[in-house]
Design a protein around this motif. Structure first.
Motif, short mmCIF file in Angstrom:
data_model
loop_
_atom_site.label_atom_id
_atom_site.label_comp_id
_atom_site.label_asym_id
_atom_site.label_seq_id
_atom_site.Cartn_x
_atom_site.Cartn_y
_atom_site.Cartn_z
N ASN A 146 -3.21 9.77 7.86
CA ASN A 146 -2.73 8.92 6.70
C ASN A 146 -2.79 7.48 6.59
OD1 ASN A 146 -1.06 9.08 3.99
ND2 ASN A 146 0.33 7.80 5.43
N ALA B 196 -4.99 5.04 4.21
CA ALA B 196 -4.44 3.98 3.68
C ALA B 196 -5.43 2.85 3.54
CB ALA B 196 -3.12 3.46 4.10
N GLU C 292 -7.63 1.06 0.47
CA GLU C 292 -7.66 -0.37 0.52
C GLU C 292 -8.96 -0.93 0.17
OE1 GLU C 292 -4.10 -0.89 -0.01
OE2 GLU C 292 -5.31 -2.58 -1.25
N MET D 257 -4.03 9.08 -5.09
CA MET D 257 -5.16 7.92 -4.62
C MET D 257 -6.31 8.10 -5.08
SD MET D 257 -2.41 6.68 -3.37
CE MET D 257 -2.97 4.97 -3.21
N ILE E 88 -4.44 -3.79 6.21
CA ILE E 88 -4.47 -3.65 4.60
C ILE E 88 -4.19 -4.90 4.01
CG2 ILE E 88 -2.66 -2.73 3.18
CD1 ILE E 88 -2.51 -0.16 4.84
N MET F 247 3.26 2.51 3.11
CA MET F 247 4.60 2.85 3.03
C MET F 247 4.98 4.11 3.85
SD MET F 247 6.58 0.35 2.14
CE MET F 247 5.30 -1.04 2.53
N LYS G 45 -6.29 -6.76 0.96
CA LYS G 45 -5.81 -7.19 -0.13
C LYS G 45 -6.35 -8.59 -0.51
CE LYS G 45 -1.94 -3.92 -0.84
NZ LYS G 45 -2.03 -3.53 -2.17
N SER H 195 0.73 -1.12 0.13
CA SER H 195 -0.01 0.08 -0.13
C SER H 195 0.94 1.17 -0.14
CB SER H 195 -1.10 -0.03 1.19
OG SER H 195 -1.23 1.42 1.78
N GLU H 196 0.72 2.06 -1.00
CA GLU H 196 1.38 3.45 -0.98
C GLU H 196 1.23 4.50 0.15
OE1 GLU H 196 -0.94 2.29 -3.10
OE2 GLU H 196 -0.11 2.62 -5.33
N LEU H 197 0.17 4.40 0.72
CA LEU H 197 0.10 5.31 1.84
C LEU H 197 0.44 4.56 3.13
CD1 LEU H 197 -3.42 6.66 1.19
CD2 LEU H 197 -1.33 8.18 1.21
#
Lengths: 167, 1021
Positions: free
Chosen positions: B288, B292, B296, B332, B252, A85, B256, A81-83
């Protein structure tokens, strides 16, 4: 997975480089150069992601954060996940900060083997293993305690302060 | 803990770092490092280096290598250090080794034993160090050596070790799935480990396993769901919180995995809905990491079997991302938008302005992501705008990788959605110019085909116009210093084929340019070949037109060069040219007829016309034919391939067969004598040696010499002609088509004199210059960005926007836009009309302003200023883009409202605008304006009745009327309404018909038997 973790300063000098995928020395240097040239061109308020298909293959991007004189960079593929990271970088930096008390670039340069130990506790084989900086710190300190037993002659260093203020 | 100079750093190392840090130049740094390397090389081979000293050396080696210098001389020392019993040294050794060596390095074998031992160590830290090293250092061959020990560690009392053992196994699985295949059930087991951190390590492995085969793990769905539920409900220890979010990385990962499991599985997906809703509810949108998780969730929701309720929430979050000021969230958001519109395409329209913002953002990543999104949502209505953006982005690129990708996307879009041929050609030229040799050659062939075949309409004039404009543009392009080979090939071909066709350029002129091309690219044989062939064609056209050809000296030298060329292909071409120069006009006209590149070549595979010759030869005692495979020796085969290689030779070479003597005279010399037309037709097959034509023949198995006329006209296999050597095809010429072609050639020439201007004007209305107009309009200073953006949005997002804007959701959108003048304008507007003199008009103005508010953000008292806007918008009115028209429909109302205010009228303005344009068409746009106004008036009042800001009774009637025009408007968006301009009609679905008509017209007097084989399939299919 995480393909690489890098720390470089704003002049493009690598401070920590760790590649989780096999990459020759030449390729690594090329990657570092390409990444630096990509990052240094980016305006201040742009997003923290850069696509890096030309370096690491399709579907890869680097996630970076800029702290003072340093770029902290993780290269990831689409399964991360980019965020997320960004927060991993946060964990890394928080841990460094706790470890070095107000971390600065020179701490990382002079103690880069320490920094590697910290990084190894956070990322292992390209996967995130720990995201709690307190836990990371604990594990790292356990290692250091043990290591100190066999290493009594800590060389004392002088003159760093003056150098530090110069740079 | 000391911040500097802790253990591990000696004074020397610090000095090294310091001096490198203070180095003034790269060279100085190199010198310092080189000296360091020399020093290290000497020191590490000294006997009895203290171990601690050695450790320092190794750390310095790592540092040196990080700076990009070779430290391989010290690798072995690092390996040795891993054997040390001291943990500090061992760890340093492992660190150095993992950084130095990759898994296939020869030295690895020396470490395996140490790793085995360390994995069994009582000290868990040693185990951990070994496990970390294992992830990096082992490959398929060495994994089995340590596998048992790693598996043992799965049961280690310390969760840290268990976790790392799982990670190591996962790594093994990545490296070599077969080596751990028997352990896969273990991963399921580990999912139930009492320590959540170990479980989370298993998730990483399971994610990979599920990616490979979701079906095998679908039964774990409930487990994943329950884990996620527990995590979300904060049942894990506080240790796993990150900034008060419970175990975000676990969330997350599971999200996924759920996406993979639920994709296309209704039942499985339904099990997830409640937990997904819970995650959505509990995630903190302010942090943040919370975002995220939310992102997801969007990914999962849009991948699994859709739940409308969840989709709604996902859409809402996407909107929030897009509206965010934070660039990361915007990124995003764009990504999420791409996912959401896959399920709900209408969703894009609400966010068009946000998308435009991102497209124009200086942030390269964001821009590229947005182009990705646009690429996915390209339709024929917005292709021009999107491609234009892509091309302008391509201009800024300088790495080959991205350029290639973008070029292929542009080409794909252009081929799929091209609104007109002219546009397609222009786009392709731009792509060639920018991406050059990164473009596959097929694209060039398609482009040439398109030029040759024309618009596929029943309009030779338009075709020749297209070609003339191509010639002009290419002559212009030739002025550029560096052109890619592909583009040069296209240019040569076009100049050869059409350079002199419209009479504006003399043959010498074109030949001179072609010689220049060849001269400036001495190394490029292909370009030279194209160039000489083009010269040949031009000479042939000149000769057949009865003019004397006197080659310019430059060209003679060129030919002489080629006659002695190392490339036989070039030689052949040069000789052909020489031969053609010696022939009579009639013959030349047969060999290289004007504009015959689209004619088919007939192939008589039975070679029946040779029967007579064979019989007579046999009668004279010749040996009978022996199939190739029965023959020894390769000579014949070689000849065969050679002939295939020979290119434009077919026009000439077949003469050799024509003379039934073993010792054939030189073919060219024989040509003029042996060319009575009927025979000519029969000889064609001989040119069919090339594989390409045989293929063409294969498509016509029924090709029958009894029925040559009909067979000849089938256009099957046309695309086969686009091989490299196909241009100067002559063989298909029957007597009738020859006549026609002759006429046609002169037609073209004469038409140019008189009809040229007219034709230009005509075409300017029809299709082409829309883009030119738009360019002009772009160059104008843009006083209001939002107008531009709005229009851009309109052209990108097409139809639905219109309805959106009318139905009030547009209002919300507008008001949500920050930092434009739109809002004040809107607020000011409603009262204004009542203060105006002419009620009806003024209210029209106000209302239409309100409706089209984002387009015209100028405040009302500046109405006369809006005249500046009007023409700009109007230029788009005759455009091809249906939505543009619609927008045009709205804008003119402003014009009408502005009429009483300034002294000039809107139409005057329009005229003055068109003054600047090439080939102004007096009627086209102006009539559109008036039409549009009349349509727009009622529809805008419908907006009034809806927004009910002012209820003029007189307007209510109009409001009633509005329904039908409005429907019509939206209809026109779908390309069905009658209020389309000409260009719209031109490119309607009747393309196929016109294609056939065109084919028919090309073959006057003969009935086409087959349908045209999808000439434009690539383009419009």
């Amino acid at each position: 997975m995480i393909l690489a973790a890098l720390v470089m300063n704003t002049q493009g000098k690598p401070r920590i480089t760790k590649f989780y995928v096999p990459l020759g020395v030449e390729k690594q240097q090329e990657a570092i150069r390409t990444i630096y040239s990509a990052l240094s061109q980016r305006p201040e308020d742009s997003c923290s992601f850069v696509e890096t298909e030309n370096i690491f293959g399709p579907d890869t991007k680097l996630v970076y954060k800029h702290f003072a004189t340093l770029y902290f960079i993780f290269v990831i593929d689409s399964s991360e996940s980019e965020l997320g990271m960004l927060d991993l970088i946060q964990v890394f930096v928080e841990t460094l900060d706790r470890c070095f008390k107000n971390v600065c670039e020179l701490d990382i340069v002079y103690n880069f083997n320490k920094v590697h130990t910290i990084l190894d506790e956070i990322v292992m084989g390209g996967q995130v293993v720990e995201t709690n900086s307190a836990e990371v710190l604990k594990a790292v300190q356990d290692i250091w305690k043990l290591e100190r037993v066999g290493d009594l002659n800590v060389p004392s260093v002088r003159g760093i302060g003056s150098y530090r203020s110069k740079s | 803990m000391s911040s500097q100079g802790g253990w591990g750093s000696s004074k020397e190392f610090l000095d090294l770092v310091k001096s490198i840090g203070e180095a003034k130049s790269k060279a100085e740094e190199e010198r310092i490092v080189a000296a360091e390397i020399e020093m290290l090389k000497r020191r590490i081979v000294e006997p009895d280096v203290p171990r601690k000293k050695m450790k320092e050396y190794i750390i310095r080696l790592v540092y040196v290598e990080m700076l990009g210098h070779d430290a391989s001389f010290g690798y072995i020392q690092a390996v040795k250090m891993t054997h040390d019993d001291n943990l500090l040294l061992k760890r340093s050794g492992y660190l150095a080794v993992t950084l130095f060596l990759n898994e296939d390095h020869d030295l690895i074998i020396l470490i395996v034993n140490t790793i085995q031992k360390d994995l069994k160590s009582d000290n868990y830290l040693v185990c951990c160090a070994a496990l970390t090293a294992v992830c990096k250092l082992l490959n398929e061959e060495t994994i089995p050596a340590v596998l048992p020990q790693v598996v043992e560690l799965l049961a280690h009392p310390k969760e840290l070790v268990r976790k790392k053992a799982v990670m190591a196994l996962h790594r093994f699985h990545q490296r070599s799935p077969s080596s751990v295949s028997h352990l896969i059930p273990k991963f399921r087991q580990i999912l139930c480990d009492k320590d959540p951190s170990v479980m989370s390590a298993a998730l990483c492995a399971l994610f990979d396993l599920v990616t490979a085969d979701a079906n095998a793990y679908r039964n774990l769905t409930t487990s994943f769901v329950s884990i996620l539920k527990q995590v979300v409900e904060h049942r894990l220890s506080k240790l796993f919180d990150y900034h008060r979010t419970p175990a975000p990385f676990i969330q997350i990962k599971i999200l996924k995995i759920l996406a993979l499991l639920g994709a296309g599985e209704k039942h499985t997906s339904e099990n997830m809905y409640s937990v997904l809703a819970e995650v959505l509810k509990r995630s903190d949108a302010a942090s943040n990491i919370g975002n995220a998780i939310l992102y997801e969730c969007i990914c999962t929701i849009t991948t699994i079997h859709a739940s409308p309720r969840l989709l709604e929430v996902a859409a809402e979050i996407t909107s929030r991302f897009l509206k965010s000021e934070n660039h990361n969230y915007k990124y995003m958001g764009i990504d999420a938008l791409g996912r959401v519109i896959k399920i709900n395409p209408d969703f894009a329209e609400q966010h068009q302005l946000a998308v435009i913002d991102c497209l124009e953002d200086p942030d390269d990543t964001l821009k590229r992501k947005t182009l990705d999104l646009l690429y996915k949502m390209t339709k024929s209505s917005n292709v021009e705008v999107i491609v234009e953006h892509m091309i302008s982005y391509m201009r800024t690129l300088n790495d080959a990788h991205n350029k290639t990708e973008l070029a292929s996307r542009v080409i794909e879009l252009a081929e799929r959605f091209a609104p007109s041929n002219q546009w397609f050609i222009q786009t392709m030229n731009q792509v060639f110019e920018l991406a050059g040799d990164l473009v596959p050659p097929k694209v060039a062939h398609d482009l040439m085909r398109l030029l040759a075949e024309g618009a596929g309409e029943d309009d030779e004039e338009a075709d020749s116009l297209l070609r003339s404009s191509a010639v002009e543009s290419y002559l212009h392009v030739l002025g550029e210093p560096k052109l890619p080979s592909v583009l040069l090939q296209v240019i040569c071909w076009v100049l050869g084929e059409y350079g002199t066709a419209d009479g504006t350029h003399s043959a010498d002129d074109i030949i001179g340019r072609l010689c220049d091309v060849a001269e400036s690219h001495p190394g490029d044989i292909t370009v030279k070949g194209y160039s000489i062939t083009a010269i040949t064609k031009i000479c042939a056209f000149e000769i057949s037109a009865g003019r004397q050809v006197d080659l310019i000296p430059e060209c003679r030298t060129f030919i002489e060069d080629l006659l002695a060329s190392h490339s036989t292909d070039l030689q052949q071409r040069a000789y052909e040219l020489q031969a053609i120069l010696a022939l009579s006009p009639e013959t030349v006209a047969n060999i290289l007829p004007m504009d015959a590149s689209c004619e088919d070549i007939e192939v008589d595979r039975n070679l029946s016309f040779l029967n007579e010759f064979v019989e007579s030869a046999a009668a004279n005692g010749a040996r009978s034919y022996m199939p190739e495979n029965e023959r020894a020796g390769m000579s014949t085969v070689v000849t065969g391939t050679h002939e295939q290689l020979e290119s434009s030779a077919h026009a000439l070479r077949f003469e050799a067969y024509e003379v039934p003597k073993p010792a054939a005279p030189p073919p060219i010399a024989a040509a003029p004598a042996a060319l009575p037309f009927p025979d000519f037709e029969e000889q064609k097959p001989e040119s069919s040696r090339s594989l390409r034509k045989q293929l063409a023949a294969d498509r016509e198995p029924d090709a029958d010499s009894l029925n040559p006329e009909i067979v000849r006209l089938r256009l099957d296999g046309v695309q086969k002609k686009w091989g490299r050597y196909s241009q100067p095809q002559s063989s298909s010429t029957s007597t009738s088509s020859l006549d026609r072609r002759g006429d046609h050639g002169s037609d073209q020439v004469t038409q140019v004199g008189g009809g040229h201007r007219e034709a230009v004007a005509a075409s300017s209305i029809e299709s082409g210059p829309v883009s030119e107009l738009r360019q002009i309009e772009r160059k104008k200073p843009q006083p209001e960005i939002s107008t531009e953006k709005q229009r851009l949005a309109a052209s990108l997002f097409g139809g639905p926007t219109a309805s959106g804007r009318f139905s009030g959701s547009g209002g919300a959108k507008v008001s949500s836009r920050p930092g434009t003048i739109v809002q004040p304008a809107e607020k000011v507007l409603p009262p204004r009309p009542s203060s105006g003199g002419s009620k009806e008009k003024a209210s029209d103005a106000g209302i239409s302003k309100q409706i089209a508010a984002p387009s015209i953000p100028a405040p009302v008292d500046l109405l006369d200023m809006s005249d500046d806007n009007v023409p700009r918008v109007m230029t788009t009115a005759p455009g091809n883009d249906p939505f543009k028209q619609l927008e045009g429909l709205l804008e003119p109302v402003t014009t009408s409202s502005a009429l009483p205010v300034p002294p000039q009228t809107a139409s005057m303005d329009l005229m003055s605008l068109y003054d600047g344009n090439p080939a102004p068409s007096a009627t086209g746009p102006v009539t559109t304006v008036s039409d549009l106004v009349s349509i727009a008036a009622p529809s805008s009042s419908s907006g009034a009745s809806q927004s009910s800001t002012n209820g003029f009774p007189s307007l209510m009637d109009l409001g009633d009327l509005s329904a039908s025009p409005f429907v019509e408007l939206t209809g026109s968006v779908q390309g069905q309404a009658s209020s389309k301009p000409m260009s719209q009609l031109k490119k309607g679905p009747s393309r196929q018909d016109s294609l056939q008509k065109d084919a028919a017209s090309r073959h006057v007097g003969v009935t086409p038997t087959g349908t045209n084989p999808a000439l434009f399939q690539d383009l419009f299919g």
